[in-house]
Enzyme design. Structure first.
Site, short mmCIF file in Angstrom:
data_model
loop_
_atom_site.label_atom_id
_atom_site.label_comp_id
_atom_site.label_asym_id
_atom_site.label_seq_id
_atom_site.Cartn_x
_atom_site.Cartn_y
_atom_site.Cartn_z
N ASP A 150 -39.20 118.46 -79.98
CA ASP A 150 -40.30 118.56 -78.96
C ASP A 150 -40.79 120.18 -79.33
OD1 ASP A 150 -40.49 115.90 -77.75
OD2 ASP A 150 -38.84 116.69 -76.33
N ASP A 184 -45.20 111.56 -78.35
CA ASP A 184 -45.29 111.42 -77.08
C ASP A 184 -46.90 111.35 -76.52
OD1 ASP A 184 -42.65 111.61 -76.60
OD2 ASP A 184 -42.62 113.80 -76.42
#
Length: 221
Positions: A150, A184
């Site tokens: 991420d 995401d």
């Protein structure tokens, strides 16, 4: 929307997702941060579990973190196969374009994170206090035990909450705290489209199913 266009959308998202993750993994040490704007940072973190870093072992007593991680990765693979089947079926039934786009976004995002979970453990070494190497002699973990990369962080507002707010009043709060990635974003966008355009996405599909049923009855008479 044709299957080719859906596939093109999926491949485009996957490329952006994996290229961004590869760059971060091979140029950033873990927790390295670049402040692009006050409200947008590039922050490298790794997620070993589900959304918000939650793990199956947090909910299931007696299961180890490694077993939980393996179970989560296998579940993700099964889920993405199901989503892929849903996508192909929707295209063949000539479902609403908004539905096909939403499913394609969810599929691309799920597949992007599965690649991390399944393969990154053997494709890279660890990023603790160092920049990872691609295809090292020994990866940081085994197959199906990789961590999701991420890097997108949007701390739009930081400060202490007013005291009059129940339970959290006076606490320091950051909006938006979670760090996420392109995959995401694709999943969230796809789910958002299904929620916002629920009637357009699903009611048309139901009407077509009813029309086909009526047509089949007429033809059988």
């Amino acid at each position: 929307m044709s299957l080719k266009r859906a596939a093109l959308l999926i491949v485009t998202i996957l490329l952006i997702d994996q290229i961004s993750k590869f760059y971060i993994k091979t140029h950033f040490a873990l927790h390295h941060r670049i402040e692009v704007f006050d409200w947008f940072h590039i922050l490298f973190v790794e997620n070993d579990g589900m959304a918000w870093g939650t793990k199956l072992s947090d909910f299931i007593a007696g299961i180890s973190d490694r077993t939980a991680k393996l179970a989560l990765t296998i579940f993700r693979i099964v889920a993405v196969v199901g989503i892929g089947y849903w996508l192909v079926a929707s295209v063949r039934k000539k479902g609403p374009q908004i539905l096909i786009v939403a499913i394609a976004l969810i599929f691309a995002g799920a597949l992007g994170n599965i690649i991390d979970s399944a393969f990154y453990g053997i494709l890279f070494n660890d990023s603790y206090s160092q920049v990872a190497v691609f295809l090292p002699e020994m990866g940081y973990d085994s197959l199906f035990h990789g961590k999701v990369v991420d890097m997108l962080h949007f701390p739009i507002w930081k400060g202490f909450l007013p005291n009059w707010i129940p339970f959290v009043g006076g606490d320091y709060f950051t909006f938006f705290e979670p760090v996420f990635n392109v995959a995401d974003m694709a999943i969230s966008t796809g789910i958002g489209l299904l929620i916002v355009f629920n009637k357009k996405a699903f009611h048309q599909e139901e009407e077509k199913t009813e029309e086909n049923s009526v047509q089949n009855r007429i033809e059988s008479q």
